[in-house]
Design a protein around this motif. Structure first.
Motif, short mmCIF file in Angstrom:
data_model
loop_
_atom_site.label_atom_id
_atom_site.label_comp_id
_atom_site.label_asym_id
_atom_site.label_seq_id
_atom_site.Cartn_x
_atom_site.Cartn_y
_atom_site.Cartn_z
N GLY A 14 -29.37 -13.23 105.89
CA GLY A 14 -30.28 -14.36 105.71
C GLY A 14 -30.41 -14.83 104.28
O GLY A 14 -31.20 -15.73 103.98
N VAL A 15 -29.64 -14.24 103.36
CA VAL A 15 -29.75 -14.55 101.94
C VAL A 15 -28.77 -15.66 101.58
O VAL A 15 -27.60 -15.60 101.96
CB VAL A 15 -29.46 -13.30 101.08
N ASP A 16 -29.23 -16.66 100.84
CA ASP A 16 -28.36 -17.76 100.42
C ASP A 16 -28.39 -17.87 98.90
O ASP A 16 -29.39 -18.30 98.31
CB ASP A 16 -28.81 -19.07 101.06
N LEU A 17 -27.30 -17.49 98.26
CA LEU A 17 -27.19 -17.52 96.79
C LEU A 17 -26.18 -18.58 96.34
O LEU A 17 -25.55 -18.43 95.29
CB LEU A 17 -26.79 -16.14 96.27
N THR A 18 -26.05 -19.64 97.11
CA THR A 18 -25.06 -20.67 96.81
C THR A 18 -25.29 -21.30 95.44
O THR A 18 -24.36 -21.40 94.62
CB THR A 18 -25.09 -21.77 97.89
N VAL A 19 -26.51 -21.73 95.17
CA VAL A 19 -26.82 -22.39 93.90
C VAL A 19 -26.56 -21.45 92.73
O VAL A 19 -26.00 -21.86 91.69
CB VAL A 19 -28.28 -22.87 93.89
N HIS A 20 -26.91 -20.20 92.88
CA HIS A 20 -26.74 -19.22 91.82
C HIS A 20 -25.26 -18.95 91.56
O HIS A 20 -24.82 -18.84 90.40
CB HIS A 20 -27.47 -17.94 92.19
N ALA A 21 -24.49 -18.84 92.64
CA ALA A 21 -23.06 -18.59 92.49
C ALA A 21 -22.39 -19.74 91.73
O ALA A 21 -21.57 -19.52 90.83
CB ALA A 21 -22.41 -18.41 93.86
N GLU A 22 -22.74 -20.96 92.09
CA GLU A 22 -22.12 -22.12 91.45
C GLU A 22 -22.49 -22.20 89.97
O GLU A 22 -21.65 -22.51 89.12
CB GLU A 22 -22.55 -23.40 92.18
N TYR A 23 -23.75 -21.90 89.66
CA TYR A 23 -24.20 -21.97 88.26
C TYR A 23 -23.50 -20.90 87.42
O TYR A 23 -22.92 -21.21 86.36
CB TYR A 23 -25.71 -21.80 88.19
N PHE A 24 -23.56 -19.65 87.86
CA PHE A 24 -23.02 -18.57 87.03
C PHE A 24 -21.50 -18.56 87.01
O PHE A 24 -20.89 -18.03 86.07
CB PHE A 24 -23.58 -17.22 87.48
N GLU A 25 -20.86 -19.16 88.00
CA GLU A 25 -19.41 -19.30 87.92
C GLU A 25 -19.04 -20.22 86.77
O GLU A 25 -18.08 -19.97 86.02
CB GLU A 25 -18.87 -19.86 89.24
N ARG A 26 -19.82 -21.28 86.58
CA ARG A 26 -19.56 -22.21 85.48
C ARG A 26 -19.97 -21.63 84.13
O ARG A 26 -19.45 -22.03 83.09
CB ARG A 26 -20.30 -23.52 85.73
N ALA A 27 -20.90 -20.65 84.15
CA ALA A 27 -21.38 -20.08 82.89
C ALA A 27 -20.34 -19.17 82.25
O ALA A 27 -20.29 -19.03 81.03
CB ALA A 27 -22.66 -19.28 83.14
N ARG A 28 -19.55 -18.49 83.04
CA ARG A 28 -18.43 -17.68 82.56
C ARG A 28 -18.85 -16.57 81.61
O ARG A 28 -18.16 -16.26 80.63
CB ARG A 28 -17.35 -18.56 81.92
N LEU A 29 -19.99 -15.95 81.89
CA LEU A 29 -20.41 -14.77 81.13
C LEU A 29 -20.04 -13.51 81.90
O LEU A 29 -20.00 -13.51 83.14
CB LEU A 29 -21.93 -14.78 80.92
N PRO A 30 -19.76 -12.40 81.19
CA PRO A 30 -19.62 -11.12 81.88
C PRO A 30 -20.92 -10.79 82.62
O PRO A 30 -22.01 -11.12 82.15
CB PRO A 30 -19.37 -10.12 80.74
N ILE A 31 -20.81 -10.16 83.79
CA ILE A 31 -21.98 -9.88 84.62
C ILE A 31 -22.11 -8.37 84.85
O ILE A 31 -21.14 -7.70 85.25
CB ILE A 31 -21.89 -10.59 85.98
N PHE A 32 -23.31 -7.86 84.61
CA PHE A 32 -23.63 -6.45 84.86
C PHE A 32 -24.72 -6.41 85.92
O PHE A 32 -25.82 -6.91 85.71
CB PHE A 32 -24.12 -5.79 83.56
N CYS A 33 -24.40 -5.84 87.07
CA CYS A 33 -25.34 -5.79 88.20
C CYS A 33 -25.75 -4.35 88.47
O CYS A 33 -24.90 -3.46 88.59
CB CYS A 33 -24.69 -6.39 89.44
N PHE A 34 -27.06 -4.11 88.61
CA PHE A 34 -27.59 -2.77 88.83
C PHE A 34 -28.62 -2.85 89.96
O PHE A 34 -29.60 -3.57 89.86
CB PHE A 34 -28.25 -2.28 87.54
N GLY A 35 -28.38 -2.11 91.04
CA GLY A 35 -29.38 -1.98 92.10
C GLY A 35 -29.10 -2.78 93.35
O GLY A 35 -30.00 -2.97 94.17
N LEU A 36 -27.86 -3.25 93.55
CA LEU A 36 -27.53 -4.07 94.71
C LEU A 36 -27.70 -3.29 96.00
O LEU A 36 -27.24 -2.15 96.12
CB LEU A 36 -26.09 -4.57 94.59
N GLY A 37 -28.38 -3.89 96.98
CA GLY A 37 -28.61 -3.24 98.26
C GLY A 37 -28.27 -4.12 99.43
O GLY A 37 -28.13 -5.34 99.29
N SER A 38 -28.14 -3.51 100.60
CA SER A 38 -27.78 -4.24 101.81
C SER A 38 -28.95 -4.27 102.79
O SER A 38 -29.67 -3.29 102.95
CB SER A 38 -26.58 -3.58 102.49
#
Length: 398
Positions: free
Chosen positions: A95-119
């Motif tokens: 039920g999660v929609d991260l479309t807007v976030h994906a599009e923004y950060f894809e264009r930002a082109r910064l390295p990404i560090f993710c901590f705590g991802l859950g299902s």
């Protein structure tokens, strides 16, 4: 309660880096209503522990939460920051929609560090992620050395999606642990004279065994009505509506909310103890420091909210985790904290007896091992891990 001036055991080291944080918040700005405060937490006050742990657990040149996609164009984000930190929650859900976030950060082109991802998925449930959410997960995989996931279950879900660069590291909320809190957990004996309790009565549909969960939570609630117990909220709507109505002096609305609470927990609305309990024993916090401070006055914490019990651990107060879904299960199994599976109805006395005899030795042993895994995880992402206690950096005997 341990001295808050004593530094946490671990610090993420990113010297010279300007870090942009996006995800679970660390703080709540001034709010005019409970609803507004809750909205600022991402609709669950437990999220504060995720953001707070990672934000305050990081040493770098400069750090700030993203000011909003309209404030900085994605193509200019690199002028302000060198890296994106994502204190993640349950992003891997249908039920999660991260479309807007994906599009923004894809264009930002910064390295990404993710901590705590859950299902959010159940065992055997096929992922049916929104295209934008899957795109965001793959973006984090491509832009980072390794995605930090909460447990083995989430790692398996991502593996089946073809995302293989994961590290099983739990939750960044634990970055707030201090030597004093671990020492207290090593020697603390749970006290039932002052009990903190938390429930997931508004998300029972996610449970592996909804009927068993409902029966166990209802029995515990009814048992604790006559005890010196305090109900810690995270986003339970009837309970929050009751607090808001009381604050506004709206008696009819408060009475209706109290009836809803009674219905949820299978107790008579006319029971005298119920009104006294909801008027005097319900608490909600929009500050990690205030929440942890309160938990330091408790003898034990019991409940099905993971971060509600983490608040207790950060205060050095023993907690019993009631496991009802895969999100909580994978974390409890990884951390080896005392937990009870709600795979059958658990009588209140059984839960209370278990809470009175908690043993945190397995958690303390596992936490030392987890510190080593954190070091490897951070190195995979070009970061370092500082230890404030030399003994925590020593290899753990097999």
């Amino acid at each position: 309660m341990t001295d808050p001036d004593i530094p946490p055991l671990f610090r993420i080291s990113a010297p010279g880096k300007r870090i942009c944080f996006w995800g679970a918040p660390a703080h709540v700005p001034a709010y005019r209503s409970l609803a507004e405060g809750l909205d600022a937490t991402g609709a669950n006050t437990g999220n504060l522990f995720i953001g707070h742990g990672l934000f305050h657990g990081t040493d770098c040149l400069h750090k700030a939460f993203h000011p909003g996609f309209g404030a900085i164009p994605a193509e200019r984000l690199h002028e302000h920051f060198d890296m994106l930190f994502v204190p993640a929650s349950n992003f891997v859900g249908n039920g999660v929609d991260l479309t807007v976030h994906a599009e923004y950060f894809e264009r930002a082109r910064l390295p990404i560090f993710c901590f705590g991802l859950g299902s959010q998925l159940k065992p055997g449930e096929a992922p049916a992620l929104k295209p934008g959410t899957e795109k965001f997960l793959r973006l984090m995989s491509e832009r980072g050395g390794s995605i930090g996931v909460r447990g083995a279950f989430t790692a398996e879900v991502l593996w089946d999606m073809g995302i293989r660069n994961t590290s099983i590291v739990g939750c960044p909320s634990l970055l707030g642990l201090r030597a004093g809190t671990l020492a207290r957990l090593a020697t603390a004996r749970p006290g039932l004279e002052r009990i903190a309790v938390n429930f997931s009565n508004n998300v029972r549909r996610h449970a592996l065994h909804p009927d068993a969960m409902r029966a166990t939570e209802n029995a515990l609630f009814q048992r604790l009505l006559g005890e010196n117990a305090y109900y810690m909220l995270q986003n339970e709507q009837p309970e929050m509506d009751f607090l808001a109505a009381m604050a506004a002096g709206q008696g009819d609305r408060a009475a209706a909310a109290a009836r809803s609470i009674a219905d949820l927990f299978g107790v008579s609305a006319s029971r005298g103890e119920l009104r006294d309990f909801v008027e005097r024993r319900i608490r909600i916090f929009f500050s990690v420091e205030d929440w942890v401070g309160c938990m330091g006055t408790m003898g034990v914490s019991i409940g099905s909210r993971f971060h509600g019990n983490v608040a207790a651990l950060l205060a050095g107060t023993p907690a019993l985790f009631l496991v009802h879904d895969m999100r909580t299960r994978e974390l409890c199994e990884l951390l080896r904290v005392p937990h009870v599976m709600l795979d059958r109805p658990r009588p209140a006395e059984e839960v209370m007896e278990r809470a009175a005899s908690l043993d945190y030795a397995p958690f303390l042993a596992q936490f030392r091992r987890l510190g080593i895994e954190w070091r490897l995880f951070l190195e995979r992402n070009g970061l370092g891990l500082g230890f404030h206690q030399a003994e925590m950096a020593e290899p753990v005997a097999a």
